[in-house]
Design a protein around this motif. Structure first.
Motif, PDB file in Angstrom:
ATOM      1  N   LYS A   1      77.143  52.612 -16.070  1.00 55.50           N
ATOM      2  CA  LYS A   1      76.093  51.754 -16.622  1.00 55.50           C
ATOM      3  C   LYS A   1      76.563  50.314 -16.786  1.00 55.50           C
ATOM      4  O   LYS A   1      77.636  50.046 -17.317  1.00 55.50           O
ATOM      5  CB  LYS A   1      75.635  52.304 -17.976  1.00 55.50           C
ATOM      6  CG  LYS A   1      74.425  51.559 -18.544  1.00 55.50           C
ATOM      7  CD  LYS A   1      73.926  52.212 -19.821  1.00 55.50           C
ATOM      8  CE  LYS A   1      72.706  51.463 -20.361  1.00 55.50           C
ATOM      9  NZ  LYS A   1      72.192  52.104 -21.603  1.00 55.50           N
ATOM     10  N   GLY A   2      75.746  49.387 -16.291  1.00 50.15           N
ATOM     11  CA  GLY A   2      76.028  47.973 -16.418  1.00 50.15           C
ATOM     12  C   GLY A   2      76.991  47.411 -15.396  1.00 50.15           C
ATOM     13  O   GLY A   2      77.317  46.224 -15.441  1.00 50.15           O
ATOM     14  N   SER A   3      77.438  48.253 -14.465  1.00 53.43           N
ATOM     15  CA  SER A   3      78.442  47.823 -13.501  1.00 53.43           C
ATOM     16  C   SER A   3      77.827  47.460 -12.155  1.00 53.43           C
ATOM     17  O   SER A   3      76.668  47.766 -11.863  1.00 53.43           O
ATOM     18  CB  SER A   3      79.462  48.942 -13.286  1.00 53.43           C
ATOM     19  OG  SER A   3      78.858  50.015 -12.571  1.00 53.43           O
ATOM     20  N   THR A   4      78.652  46.842 -11.330  1.00 53.40           N
ATOM     21  CA  THR A   4      78.239  46.594  -9.948  1.00 53.40           C
ATOM     22  C   THR A   4      78.061  47.912  -9.208  1.00 53.40           C
ATOM     23  O   THR A   4      77.206  48.025  -8.328  1.00 53.40           O
ATOM     24  CB  THR A   4      79.289  45.719  -9.238  1.00 53.40           C
ATOM     25  OG1 THR A   4      79.442  44.502  -9.961  1.00 53.40           O
ATOM     26  CG2 THR A   4      78.874  45.403  -7.813  1.00 53.40           C
ATOM     27  N   ALA A   5      78.868  48.912  -9.561  1.00 49.37           N
ATOM     28  CA  ALA A   5      78.720  50.226  -8.939  1.00 49.37           C
ATOM     29  C   ALA A   5      77.338  50.802  -9.202  1.00 49.37           C
ATOM     30  O   ALA A   5      76.717  51.405  -8.321  1.00 49.37           O
ATOM     31  CB  ALA A   5      79.798  51.170  -9.466  1.00 49.37           C
ATOM     32  N   GLU A   6      76.825  50.620 -10.414  1.00 49.57           N
ATOM     33  CA  GLU A   6      75.477  51.099 -10.730  1.00 49.57           C
ATOM     34  C   GLU A   6      74.438  50.374  -9.877  1.00 49.57           C
ATOM     35  O   GLU A   6      73.516  51.002  -9.314  1.00 49.57           O
ATOM     36  CB  GLU A   6      75.174  50.876 -12.207  1.00 49.57           C
ATOM     37  CG  GLU A   6      73.767  51.352 -12.608  1.00 49.57           C
ATOM     38  CD  GLU A   6      73.437  51.017 -14.039  1.00 49.57           C
ATOM     39  OE1 GLU A   6      72.864  51.883 -14.732  1.00 49.57           O
ATOM     40  OE2 GLU A   6      73.733  49.876 -14.472  1.00 49.57           O
TER      41      GLU A   6
ATOM     42  N   LEU B   1      75.061  60.666 -11.308  1.00 53.65           N
ATOM     43  CA  LEU B   1      75.987  59.542 -11.351  1.00 53.65           C
ATOM     44  C   LEU B   1      76.834  59.370 -10.101  1.00 53.65           C
ATOM     45  O   LEU B   1      77.359  58.293  -9.855  1.00 53.65           O
ATOM     46  CB  LEU B   1      76.928  59.684 -12.558  1.00 53.65           C
ATOM     47  CG  LEU B   1      76.258  59.746 -13.930  1.00 53.65           C
ATOM     48  CD1 LEU B   1      77.306  59.935 -15.023  1.00 53.65           C
ATOM     49  CD2 LEU B   1      75.431  58.500 -14.198  1.00 53.65           C
ATOM     50  N   LEU B   2      77.017  60.419  -9.304  1.00 53.90           N
ATOM     51  CA  LEU B   2      77.871  60.351  -8.125  1.00 53.90           C
ATOM     52  C   LEU B   2      77.041  60.201  -6.860  1.00 53.90           C
ATOM     53  O   LEU B   2      76.084  60.951  -6.641  1.00 53.90           O
ATOM     54  CB  LEU B   2      78.740  61.599  -8.015  1.00 53.90           C
ATOM     55  CG  LEU B   2      79.946  61.697  -8.947  1.00 53.90           C
ATOM     56  CD1 LEU B   2      80.608  63.057  -8.784  1.00 53.90           C
ATOM     57  CD2 LEU B   2      80.949  60.584  -8.677  1.00 53.90           C
TER      58      LEU B   2
ATOM     59  N   LEU C   1      87.370  53.846  -9.199  1.00 54.86           N
ATOM     60  CA  LEU C   1      86.925  55.211  -9.317  1.00 54.86           C
ATOM     61  C   LEU C   1      86.306  55.224 -10.669  1.00 54.86           C
ATOM     62  O   LEU C   1      86.304  54.252 -11.339  1.00 54.86           O
ATOM     63  CB  LEU C   1      88.059  56.216  -9.203  1.00 54.86           C
ATOM     64  CG  LEU C   1      88.484  56.489  -7.789  1.00 54.86           C
ATOM     65  CD1 LEU C   1      89.453  57.634  -7.752  1.00 54.86           C
ATOM     66  CD2 LEU C   1      87.382  56.778  -6.847  1.00 54.86           C
ATOM     67  N   PRO C   2      85.823  56.338 -11.091  1.00 60.27           N
ATOM     68  CA  PRO C   2      84.796  56.214 -12.106  1.00 60.27           C
ATOM     69  C   PRO C   2      85.162  56.234 -13.571  1.00 60.27           C
ATOM     70  O   PRO C   2      84.435  56.793 -14.318  1.00 60.27           O
ATOM     71  CB  PRO C   2      83.950  57.413 -11.833  1.00 60.27           C
ATOM     72  CG  PRO C   2      84.870  58.375 -11.232  1.00 60.27           C
ATOM     73  CD  PRO C   2      85.947  57.629 -10.588  1.00 60.27           C
ATOM     74  N   HIS C   3      86.168  55.661 -14.084  1.00 60.10           N
ATOM     75  CA  HIS C   3      86.390  55.778 -15.524  1.00 60.10           C
ATOM     76  C   HIS C   3      87.270  54.661 -16.029  1.00 60.10           C
ATOM     77  O   HIS C   3      88.156  54.214 -15.342  1.00 60.10           O
ATOM     78  CB  HIS C   3      87.039  57.134 -15.823  1.00 60.10           C
ATOM     79  CG  HIS C   3      86.871  57.560 -17.236  1.00 60.10           C
ATOM     80  ND1 HIS C   3      87.597  57.037 -18.259  1.00 60.10           N
ATOM     81  CD2 HIS C   3      86.057  58.493 -17.772  1.00 60.10           C
ATOM     82  CE1 HIS C   3      87.253  57.624 -19.381  1.00 60.10           C
ATOM     83  NE2 HIS C   3      86.321  58.507 -19.114  1.00 60.10           N
ATOM     84  N   ARG C   4      87.073  54.232 -17.229  1.00 62.02           N
ATOM     85  CA  ARG C   4      87.844  53.117 -17.776  1.00 62.02           C
ATOM     86  C   ARG C   4      89.331  53.378 -17.773  1.00 62.02           C
ATOM     87  O   ARG C   4      90.123  52.470 -17.600  1.00 62.02           O
ATOM     88  CB  ARG C   4      87.427  52.857 -19.229  1.00 62.02           C
ATOM     89  CG  ARG C   4      86.112  52.143 -19.361  1.00 62.02           C
ATOM     90  CD  ARG C   4      85.888  51.795 -20.800  1.00 62.02           C
ATOM     91  NE  ARG C   4      84.635  51.095 -20.965  1.00 62.02           N
ATOM     92  CZ  ARG C   4      84.230  50.628 -22.121  1.00 62.02           C
ATOM     93  NH1 ARG C   4      84.959  50.793 -23.193  1.00 62.02           N
ATOM     94  NH2 ARG C   4      83.077  50.004 -22.206  1.00 62.02           N
TER      95      ARG C   4
END
Length: 277
Positions: A115-120, A54-55, A16-19
């Motif tokens: 940003k910079g992720s596979t999700a992006e 972003l979503l 899910l979306p956060h560190r």
């Protein structure tokens, strides 16, 4: 699980979306053998919120992979996803209920583009392009632990950000909310425009769920709850029997820890506080 990010020597995972979101089981990272991944085409990618770039709603066509569809049995389960040519993995909680997945031949996801992720990279792909996915994994939400509904009339659900993704699966799968007297969903987002699934709220409410949106940075027009989901819950009426109460949590680590502490202090058993990892 939520779109959580976790680093290992071999992969960075996104659930899910956060560190600072709850992490997945370390054992899951070892399931990256090529034989466990199946190619699947993207059938659709749509924006998931009106003002957030972003979503995204991501749909994968698994109609040619019945074994993958049948592996998804419990709301809250997730898959591993990788994109050919990318070293990093993503862990994605499945947003569509198992029955919907079986009927449509698709898995649906709510994905935050980090940003910079596979999700992006995933959110930038197009219909017909292929990714590789694992079978459904994880224990999901063990809803039997807060049943039958007559013995657990009170259920508190907490979701933040894209943590609403597996909560959607739980709600739309049905957990007898209409047979319980007090089911509340505390759903936190930055603002109303960044709150996914608003078009489903009416149906969710008709199933017996009281939805309490909580916005951390609303505009001046907002007159509802402000801050984080912990605050309005802590202020709310505590006129419930802790021995007849369950909870479901999905979202940021701090939220989950604080809500768990509040519930346990109120007398709710930790065994009745459900998480999908």
């Amino acid at each position: 699980m939520y779109l959580l990010r976790r680093s290992t020597s071999h992969a960075t995972t996104f659930l899910l979306p956060h560190r600072r979101f709850l992490s997945v089981s370390a054992a899951a990272v070892h399931h990256d053998a090529a034989s466990l991944f199946t190619p699947a085409p993207i059938s659709r990618i749509d924006p998931a919120a009106t003002s957030s770039p972003l979503l995204f709603h991501v749909h994968l066509d698994l109609s040619d992979s019945p074994e993958l569809l049948s592996s998804y049995m419990i709301p809250g389960q997730y898959i591993q996803l990788r994109i050919p040519g990318f070293r990093k993995l993503s862990f994605l909680a499945i947003a569509s209920p198992p029955s919907t997945a079986a009927a449509t031949g698709e898995f649906e996801f709510l994905v935050k583009s980090v940003k910079g992720s596979t999700a992006e990279a995933l959110c930038r792909m197009r219909k017909g392009e292929f990714v590789e996915v694992s079978q459904a994994m994880g224990k999901g939400f063990e809803i039997d632990r807060i049943g039958p509904p007559e013995k657990f009339p009170t259920v508190f659900i907490f979701a933040t950000g894209a943590g609403i993704s597996p909560i959607r699966s739980l709600i739309e799968s049905g957990f007898c909310a209409e047979r319980r007297s007090d089911v509340r969903l505390y759903y936190g987002a930055r603002n109303l425009e960044r709150m996914a699934y608003r078009d489903r709220f009416k149906d969710w409410e008709s199933s017996g769920i009281n939805i309490i949106p909580v916005l951390s940075k609303p505009d001046h027009r907002w007159s509802g709850e402000i801050g984080f989901v912990q605050a309005p819950f802590n202020r709310a009426d505590k006129n419930f029997s802790p021995l007849e109460t369950g909870a479901v949590l999905c979202g940021q680590r701090q939220m989950a820890e604080e809500i768990t502490s509040i519930l346990v202090a109120d007398g709710v058993s930790r065994e009745k506080i459900l998480k999908n990892f």
